[in-house]
Scaffold this motif. Structure first.
Motif, PDB file in Angstrom:
ATOM      1  N   ARG A  98       0.834  -1.204   0.000  1.00  0.00           N
ATOM      2  CA  ARG A  98       0.000   0.000   0.000  1.00  0.00           C
ATOM      3  C   ARG A  98       0.868   1.254   0.000  1.00  0.00           C
ATOM      4  O   ARG A  98       2.017   1.230   0.459  1.00  0.00           O
ATOM      5  N   THR A  99       0.322   2.321  -0.505  1.00  0.00           N
ATOM      6  CA  THR A  99       1.034   3.601  -0.576  1.00  0.00           C
ATOM      7  C   THR A  99       0.460   4.587   0.450  1.00  0.00           C
ATOM      8  O   THR A  99      -0.576   4.336   1.064  1.00  0.00           O
ATOM      9  N   ARG A 100       1.131   5.708   0.579  1.00  0.00           N
ATOM     10  CA  ARG A 100       0.681   6.717   1.545  1.00  0.00           C
ATOM     11  C   ARG A 100      -0.683   7.281   1.191  1.00  0.00           C
ATOM     12  O   ARG A 100      -1.458   7.651   2.071  1.00  0.00           O
ATOM     13  N   ASP A 101      -1.010   7.318  -0.111  1.00  0.00           N
ATOM     14  CA  ASP A 101      -2.295   7.870  -0.530  1.00  0.00           C
ATOM     15  C   ASP A 101      -3.367   6.785  -0.708  1.00  0.00           C
ATOM     16  O   ASP A 101      -4.371   7.002  -1.376  1.00  0.00           O
ATOM     17  N   GLY A 102      -3.155   5.618  -0.109  1.00  0.00           N
ATOM     18  CA  GLY A 102      -4.209   4.617  -0.034  1.00  0.00           C
ATOM     19  C   GLY A 102      -4.379   3.722  -1.236  1.00  0.00           C
ATOM     20  O   GLY A 102      -5.357   2.971  -1.313  1.00  0.00           O
ATOM     21  N   ASP A 103      -3.450   3.751  -2.172  1.00  0.00           N
ATOM     22  CA  ASP A 103      -3.556   2.866  -3.334  1.00  0.00           C
ATOM     23  C   ASP A 103      -2.624   1.673  -3.137  1.00  0.00           C
ATOM     24  O   ASP A 103      -1.961   1.539  -2.095  1.00  0.00           O
ATOM     25  N   ILE A 104      -2.569   0.795  -4.144  1.00  0.00           N
ATOM     26  CA  ILE A 104      -1.714  -0.386  -4.085  1.00  0.00           C
ATOM     27  C   ILE A 104      -0.770  -0.368  -5.271  1.00  0.00           C
ATOM     28  O   ILE A 104      -1.193  -0.210  -6.418  1.00  0.00           O
ATOM     29  N   VAL A 105       0.519  -0.553  -4.988  1.00  0.00           N
ATOM     30  CA  VAL A 105       1.512  -0.681  -6.055  1.00  0.00           C
ATOM     31  C   VAL A 105       2.094  -2.096  -6.012  1.00  0.00           C
ATOM     32  O   VAL A 105       1.970  -2.813  -5.017  1.00  0.00           O
ATOM     33  N   VAL A 106       2.726  -2.466  -7.117  1.00  0.00           N
ATOM     34  CA  VAL A 106       3.272  -3.813  -7.247  1.00  0.00           C
ATOM     35  C   VAL A 106       4.781  -3.743  -7.058  1.00  0.00           C
ATOM     36  O   VAL A 106       5.511  -3.262  -7.929  1.00  0.00           O
ATOM     37  N   ILE A 107       5.227  -4.218  -5.898  1.00  0.00           N
ATOM     38  CA  ILE A 107       6.646  -4.225  -5.570  1.00  0.00           C
ATOM     39  C   ILE A 107       6.846  -5.207  -4.422  1.00  0.00           C
ATOM     40  O   ILE A 107       5.965  -5.377  -3.579  1.00  0.00           O
ATOM     41  N   THR A 126       3.592   8.524  -2.156  1.00  0.00           N
ATOM     42  CA  THR A 126       2.391   8.440  -2.985  1.00  0.00           C
ATOM     43  C   THR A 126       2.695   7.653  -4.254  1.00  0.00           C
ATOM     44  O   THR A 126       3.858   7.415  -4.595  1.00  0.00           O
ATOM     45  N   VAL A 127       1.636   7.306  -4.950  1.00  0.00           N
ATOM     46  CA  VAL A 127       1.809   6.603  -6.222  1.00  0.00           C
ATOM     47  C   VAL A 127       2.657   7.448  -7.177  1.00  0.00           C
ATOM     48  O   VAL A 127       3.561   6.943  -7.848  1.00  0.00           O
ATOM     49  N   ALA A 128       2.366   8.735  -7.250  1.00  0.00           N
ATOM     50  CA  ALA A 128       3.094   9.619  -8.167  1.00  0.00           C
ATOM     51  C   ALA A 128       4.587   9.650  -7.837  1.00  0.00           C
ATOM     52  O   ALA A 128       5.440   9.625  -8.742  1.00  0.00           O
ATOM     53  N   GLU A 129       4.919   9.690  -6.550  1.00  0.00           N
ATOM     54  CA  GLU A 129       6.329   9.713  -6.153  1.00  0.00           C
ATOM     55  C   GLU A 129       7.023   8.395  -6.509  1.00  0.00           C
ATOM     56  O   GLU A 129       8.179   8.392  -6.950  1.00  0.00           O
ATOM     57  N   GLY A 151      16.717   3.666 -17.796  1.00  0.00           N
ATOM     58  CA  GLY A 151      16.311   4.817 -18.578  1.00  0.00           C
ATOM     59  C   GLY A 151      15.290   4.529 -19.651  1.00  0.00           C
ATOM     60  O   GLY A 151      15.093   5.352 -20.549  1.00  0.00           O
ATOM     61  N   ARG A 152      14.607   3.412 -19.578  1.00  0.00           N
ATOM     62  CA  ARG A 152      13.610   3.038 -20.590  1.00  0.00           C
ATOM     63  C   ARG A 152      12.191   3.402 -20.158  1.00  0.00           C
ATOM     64  O   ARG A 152      11.222   3.020 -20.808  1.00  0.00           O
ATOM     65  N   GLY A 153      12.063   4.120 -19.062  1.00  0.00           N
ATOM     66  CA  GLY A 153      10.729   4.529 -18.612  1.00  0.00           C
ATOM     67  C   GLY A 153       9.930   3.421 -17.963  1.00  0.00           C
ATOM     68  O   GLY A 153       8.693   3.475 -17.941  1.00  0.00           O
ATOM     69  N   ILE A 154      10.588   2.411 -17.420  1.00  0.00           N
ATOM     70  CA  ILE A 154       9.896   1.290 -16.768  1.00  0.00           C
ATOM     71  C   ILE A 154       9.586   1.682 -15.324  1.00  0.00           C
ATOM     72  O   ILE A 154      10.495   1.918 -14.530  1.00  0.00           O
ATOM     73  N   GLU A 155       8.300   1.743 -14.999  1.00  0.00           N
ATOM     74  CA  GLU A 155       7.853   2.252 -13.714  1.00  0.00           C
ATOM     75  C   GLU A 155       7.410   1.140 -12.774  1.00  0.00           C
ATOM     76  O   GLU A 155       7.224  -0.011 -13.180  1.00  0.00           O
ATOM     77  N   ILE A 156       7.218   1.504 -11.516  1.00  0.00           N
ATOM     78  CA  ILE A 156       6.500   0.652 -10.575  1.00  0.00           C
ATOM     79  C   ILE A 156       5.020   0.752 -10.937  1.00  0.00           C
ATOM     80  O   ILE A 156       4.454   1.842 -10.922  1.00  0.00           O
ATOM     81  N   PRO A 157       4.355  -0.345 -11.286  1.00  0.00           N
ATOM     82  CA  PRO A 157       2.950  -0.247 -11.680  1.00  0.00           C
ATOM     83  C   PRO A 157       2.008  -0.272 -10.479  1.00  0.00           C
ATOM     84  O   PRO A 157       2.372  -0.759  -9.401  1.00  0.00           O
ATOM     85  N   THR A 158       0.816   0.240 -10.670  1.00  0.00           N
ATOM     86  CA  THR A 158      -0.228   0.048  -9.669  1.00  0.00           C
ATOM     87  C   THR A 158      -0.886  -1.305  -9.927  1.00  0.00           C
ATOM     88  O   THR A 158      -0.837  -1.837 -11.040  1.00  0.00           O
TER      89      THR A 158
END
Length: 317
Positions: A98-107, A126-129, A151-158
């Motif tokens: 869970r994140t600080r803003d109440g969502d779920i990320v995959v990590i 937060t998710v954005a951070e 540097g390929r723009g691979i993010e932590i997904p929700t």
């Protein structure tokens, strides 16, 4: 240019020669299109491999679940990995927090330092951070410090993003194995925030049958089922005694064990009406695992495993 040449040829051709000219035109046209076909194959790089993997998937007669997306072959817990898993026709495995803003990320980890370019505490951001990080920064499959996907723009997904992609691309047999990592690092009461959002997302994507939630204790399974009885839970333990104890709980649909334990408890798991999952499967132990006839297996190197399983099957035919 090709059409101009063809017109000139047709103007000079009469009778039977017209047929010969048309034949010439057909051959020339096919030849002219060949580079485009080759380029298209290049753009669809891996399609041959993908079709072969689907063949292996049917061959091994078990559900192959790439551990964290196949973390030895792709950046773990990323859309980059999951998109390839889905194209290969296999199931997904996602660790969630869970994140600080109440969502779920995959990590997987409590912090981001092992996989990303900055070391942050997931629950404090937060998710954005978290999405501002490079989730493939530490990915080094050859262990030669080349880090090919930086540097390929691979993010932590929700989790929402992963579920949406799963719904749109999955094969009919595929499942989504979700491991609630927060239960290991936070108090049981804190996990309720995670559970509420998790159930909300599963319902929004109508994945009651496909989503399998891994828990480490029966009380966690009950906490989820009390919110919605449609939730499907799975249990995993490396300990033989713990796996046997989990047999008494009627709502586990799968029980997961490592290869060494599988041979000792697989028959009991199956006799209790539950499915058998074996984790940490690789080329070195595949033949032993296969004899247990598991319903699903987890592997860090699932492409390598499938290739080996196929080769071994051909050799034994």
């Amino acid at each position: 240019m090709l059409s101009q040449i063809t017109c000139r040829l047709l103007q000079r051709c009469t009778g039977l020669n017209v047929l010969l000219c048309l034949l010439f035109f057909t051959v020339v046209s096919a030849s002219a299109q060949k580079p485009d076909v080759e380029n298209d194959k290049a753009r669809r790089s891996g399609n041959h491999q993908i079709s072969e993997v689907r063949k292996e998937y049917r061959l091994v007669r078990t559900d192959v679940i790439p551990h964290r997306g196949g973390r030895a072959e792709f950046p773990e817990n990323t859309m980059y990995a999951y998109e390839r898993n889905l194209r290969h026709g296999v199931s997904l495995d996602a660790d969630i927090r869970r994140t600080r803003d109440g969502d779920i990320v995959v990590i997987h980890d409590e912090t981001t330092g092992r996989t990303c370019d900055k070391d942050l505490v997931v629950a404090e951001k937060t998710v954005a951070e978290l999405k501002a990080l490079d989730a493939a920064y530490k990915f080094d499959p050859k262990r030669d410090e080349t880090f090919p996907l930086r540097g390929r723009g691979i993010e932590i997904p929700t989790l929402d993003e992963v579920l949406a992609r799963f719904v749109s691309q999955r094969q009919p047999e595929a499942i989504l194995w979700i491991d609630t990592k927060d239960d290991e690092d936070y108090s049981f009461s804190d996990n309720q925030i995670l559970y509420d959002r998790l159930i909300e997302l599963i319902g929004a994507h109508n994945l009651w049958n496909e989503a399998h939630i891994e828990v480490s204790a029966i009380r966690e399974a009950e906490a989820l089922r009390n919110r919605d009885p449609r939730i499907r839970t799975v249990y995993y333990s490396a300990k033989e005694d713990a796996a046997r104890d989990a047999l008494s709980y009627p709502h586990f649909v799968r029980i997961g064990v490592p290869p060494g334990t599988a041979a000792k408890v697989a028959k009991q798991i199956r006799a209790s009406g539950k499915m058998v999952h074996v984790s940490k499967v690789a080329r070195s132990n595949w033949l032993d695992v296969r004899s247990v006839e598991p319903n699903s297996v987890g592997s860090d190197r699932y492409l390598e495993l499938l290739e080996f399983a196929h080769s071994n099957s051909n050799a034994s035919d």
